[in-house]
Design a protein around this motif. Sequence first.
Motif, PDB file in Angstrom:
ATOM      1  N   PRO A 103       0.861  -1.332  -0.087  1.00 53.94           N
ATOM      2  CA  PRO A 103      -0.098  -0.023  -0.104  1.00 53.94           C
ATOM      3  C   PRO A 103       0.953   1.332  -0.114  1.00 53.94           C
ATOM      4  O   PRO A 103       0.319   2.421  -0.441  1.00 53.94           O
ATOM      5  CB  PRO A 103      -0.907  -0.232   1.297  1.00 53.94           C
ATOM      6  CG  PRO A 103      -1.015  -1.753   1.605  1.00 53.94           C
ATOM      7  CD  PRO A 103       0.332  -2.304   1.118  1.00 53.94           C
ATOM      8  N   ASP A 104       1.936   1.154   0.514  1.00 61.83           N
ATOM      9  CA  ASP A 104       3.034   2.288   0.528  1.00 61.83           C
ATOM     10  C   ASP A 104       3.739   2.761  -0.740  1.00 61.83           C
ATOM     11  O   ASP A 104       4.718   3.516  -0.814  1.00 61.83           O
ATOM     12  CB  ASP A 104       3.776   2.514   1.938  1.00 61.83           C
ATOM     13  CG  ASP A 104       4.775   1.265   1.891  1.00 61.83           C
ATOM     14  OD1 ASP A 104       4.890   0.416   0.934  1.00 61.83           O
ATOM     15  OD2 ASP A 104       5.350   0.770   2.955  1.00 61.83           O
ATOM     16  N   ASP A 105       3.513   1.593  -1.730  1.00 63.78           N
ATOM     17  CA  ASP A 105       4.207   1.891  -3.042  1.00 63.78           C
ATOM     18  C   ASP A 105       5.580   1.149  -3.047  1.00 63.78           C
ATOM     19  O   ASP A 105       6.046   1.186  -3.952  1.00 63.78           O
ATOM     20  CB  ASP A 105       4.121   3.058  -3.508  1.00 63.78           C
ATOM     21  CG  ASP A 105       3.327   3.094  -4.781  1.00 63.78           C
ATOM     22  OD1 ASP A 105       2.673   2.324  -5.397  1.00 63.78           O
ATOM     23  OD2 ASP A 105       2.585   4.280  -5.152  1.00 63.78           O
ATOM     24  N   ARG A 106       5.750   0.530  -1.840  1.00 62.59           N
ATOM     25  CA  ARG A 106       7.227  -0.199  -1.937  1.00 62.59           C
ATOM     26  C   ARG A 106       6.841  -1.601  -2.655  1.00 62.59           C
ATOM     27  O   ARG A 106       5.655  -1.886  -2.512  1.00 62.59           O
ATOM     28  CB  ARG A 106       7.828  -0.375  -0.662  1.00 62.59           C
ATOM     29  CG  ARG A 106       8.368   0.702   0.405  1.00 62.59           C
ATOM     30  CD  ARG A 106       8.874   0.424   1.532  1.00 62.59           C
ATOM     31  NE  ARG A 106       7.979  -0.193   2.452  1.00 62.59           N
ATOM     32  CZ  ARG A 106       8.055  -0.618   3.472  1.00 62.59           C
ATOM     33  NH1 ARG A 106       9.543  -0.881   4.114  1.00 62.59           N
ATOM     34  NH2 ARG A 106       7.103  -1.141   4.385  1.00 62.59           N
ATOM     35  N   GLU A 194       8.397  -6.964   6.350  1.00 60.81           N
ATOM     36  CA  GLU A 194       7.244  -7.090   5.699  1.00 60.81           C
ATOM     37  C   GLU A 194       7.748  -7.628   4.299  1.00 60.81           C
ATOM     38  O   GLU A 194       6.727  -8.338   3.964  1.00 60.81           O
ATOM     39  CB  GLU A 194       6.500  -5.851   5.726  1.00 60.81           C
ATOM     40  CG  GLU A 194       5.081  -5.914   4.738  1.00 60.81           C
ATOM     41  CD  GLU A 194       4.189  -6.760   5.538  1.00 60.81           C
ATOM     42  OE1 GLU A 194       3.135  -7.056   4.565  1.00 60.81           O
ATOM     43  OE2 GLU A 194       4.399  -7.054   6.529  1.00 60.81           O
ATOM     44  N   ASP A 355      -1.026  -5.405   2.330  1.00 64.08           N
ATOM     45  CA  ASP A 355       0.151  -5.960   3.135  1.00 64.08           C
ATOM     46  C   ASP A 355      -0.272  -7.335   3.537  1.00 64.08           C
ATOM     47  O   ASP A 355      -1.553  -7.821   3.499  1.00 64.08           O
ATOM     48  CB  ASP A 355       0.768  -5.151   4.039  1.00 64.08           C
ATOM     49  CG  ASP A 355      -0.135  -4.327   4.919  1.00 64.08           C
ATOM     50  OD1 ASP A 355      -1.466  -5.165   5.009  1.00 64.08           O
ATOM     51  OD2 ASP A 355       0.169  -3.458   5.491  1.00 64.08           O
ATOM     52  N   ARG A 427      -4.352   3.750  -8.679  1.00 68.13           N
ATOM     53  CA  ARG A 427      -3.556   4.312  -7.438  1.00 68.13           C
ATOM     54  C   ARG A 427      -2.052   3.963  -7.402  1.00 68.13           C
ATOM     55  O   ARG A 427      -1.150   4.841  -7.245  1.00 68.13           O
ATOM     56  CB  ARG A 427      -4.095   3.721  -6.216  1.00 68.13           C
ATOM     57  CG  ARG A 427      -3.280   4.105  -4.850  1.00 68.13           C
ATOM     58  CD  ARG A 427      -3.877   3.682  -3.619  1.00 68.13           C
ATOM     59  NE  ARG A 427      -2.920   3.797  -2.527  1.00 68.13           N
ATOM     60  CZ  ARG A 427      -3.243   3.366  -1.186  1.00 68.13           C
ATOM     61  NH1 ARG A 427      -4.463   2.843  -0.945  1.00 68.13           N
ATOM     62  NH2 ARG A 427      -1.998   3.452  -0.423  1.00 68.13           N
ATOM     63  N   HIS A 428      -1.585   2.866  -7.789  1.00 71.23           N
ATOM     64  CA  HIS A 428      -0.243   2.543  -7.993  1.00 71.23           C
ATOM     65  C   HIS A 428       0.418   2.582  -9.315  1.00 71.23           C
ATOM     66  O   HIS A 428       1.613   2.442  -9.537  1.00 71.23           O
ATOM     67  CB  HIS A 428      -0.224   0.870  -7.489  1.00 71.23           C
ATOM     68  CG  HIS A 428      -0.529   0.725  -6.120  1.00 71.23           C
ATOM     69  ND1 HIS A 428       0.318   0.953  -4.959  1.00 71.23           N
ATOM     70  CD2 HIS A 428      -1.693   0.361  -5.641  1.00 71.23           C
ATOM     71  CE1 HIS A 428      -0.199   0.878  -3.736  1.00 71.23           C
ATOM     72  NE2 HIS A 428      -1.369   0.074  -4.166  1.00 71.23           N
TER      73      HIS A 428
END
Length: 540
Positions: A103-106, A194, A355, A427-428
């Motif tokens: 979700p945090d784009d990693r 993670e 995640d 979004r991504h």
Amino acid sequence: MTSPLPSGDSERADAVVVGSGHNGLVAANLLADAGWHVRVLEAADTPGGSTRSAELAAPGFVTDLGSAFHPLGAASPVMRGLDLERHGLRWSHAPVALAHVLPDDRAAVLSRNLDVTADSVDTFAPGDGDAWRRLFAQWRELREPLLGALLAPFPPVRGGLRLLREVGTPDLLRLIRRLVLPAVRFGAEEFRGEGARVLVAGNAMHADIPPSGAGSTAFGWLLAMLAQDVGFPVPVGGSGALAQALVARLETRGGRVEVGRPVTEVVVERGRAVGVRDAAGGTVRADHAVLADVPAPILFRDLVGPEHLPVRMRDDLDRFEYDLATLKVDWALSEPVPWTARGARSAGTVHVGADTEGLVDLSADLVAGRVPATPYLILGQLTTADPTRSPAGTESLWGYTRVPHDALREPGAVDAHVRRMEARLERHAPGFRDLVVGRAVSEPDDLTQQNPGLVRGALMAGTAGLHQQLVFRPTPGLGRADTPVDRLFLAGASAHPGGAVHGGPGAAAAQAATARAGRLGPAYAALIRAGHRVVHGSPD
């Protein structure tokens, strides 16, 4: 009551295989190798079942109707033993096997290059790269005996003994514990960050077991190690090329595949399968065996009929559980997906939507029968994996998400969920929607129409939950391809060892059929019959 086959029927074979999914074709090939004359009858106009390809989203953009990536197909001893490369099959790989976009784009990246994977998971928690290396070293030692045991007929005596010799009793017990662990627990035990955890949990979501559920590590760890080992390869030209190679191999051995010929009945005389009847009333007599690559409820209820089954088995079939339904979308894109996470740009398979914690929450929705507000997507960048799939500079994008059965029946529900899927991609990958030049949506009923074996869009012909595996697959019984009907064998993914493109159920059915037809066949049949009587009782 069924009517007997005409005694003078001119259509006959040593074995009739119902359905030309990859398992049916594997079974047919192995029987042909044994010198049998084999006929395969397929309802669809093309063979392959879930290993078929077509241009759905737009002309020139080839996608796969069912399975797309085949790590087990490349690693399975059954499939490797068929040497399909000699019959036209070629594998292709994306630069990176898999990426999981958080979700945090990693993005956590899983590459066939061990250094690349280790470096990726190390960015989430230093030391996880070394932990991943240790797990992969263990996998390389276990791979052949483990796959041999997992994909063998039950009980896996030979493979199990080989695995025991390889690892010893103490480590075998620890391996079994690992396989039955929830994926989230396995991740917590083995890794600090993670990245590595979500690679395992995300792969577990290819099955329908929640990552918090017992046994989910068996799928997550297995697929993660296979991705590291053999990658997530695709057949050049589409998954249909895999079926074409199986058909070509069969034909060189005198076998025959007849498409557009749906079977409506397995003919049973005096408790023995003797042939099949098709929708036009035509019949084919089977001198030795009938093998069925169809879901178990369809075989036993529709093709055989309850009058030939023990009462307990009829009751057990009422409890048979299909895996989750599937909503599949194919996109034709004018350019590759513009991922913000650079690690996803060169991946063949991309997981996106949650995640590890989010996967647990999403699975809870599915178990409760709710459509997740944020869908979890399993995507295939098919052109990235195989440049023949679409024009240069474009992308054929294949993707699906799981949904509860009958959850999208309300008017507009499918379109709304497709919008959620595309919103997640936007979004991504900002600008994604502007690249779409074609789209094909396959809701669960569409998947069933394309392939009747995908009942309500269930991809694995039955849940992968522990309560329907091993001796519980497809119902409590012997865990084998043999059925209560003599000379009838279940050759599809409803049988052990279950779904995915590995050929295990087809090979097990062929092995059982040859054992029944062999010199010790009567003794074999008596043993199987006794086993079924113990478990199921006798037919009325």
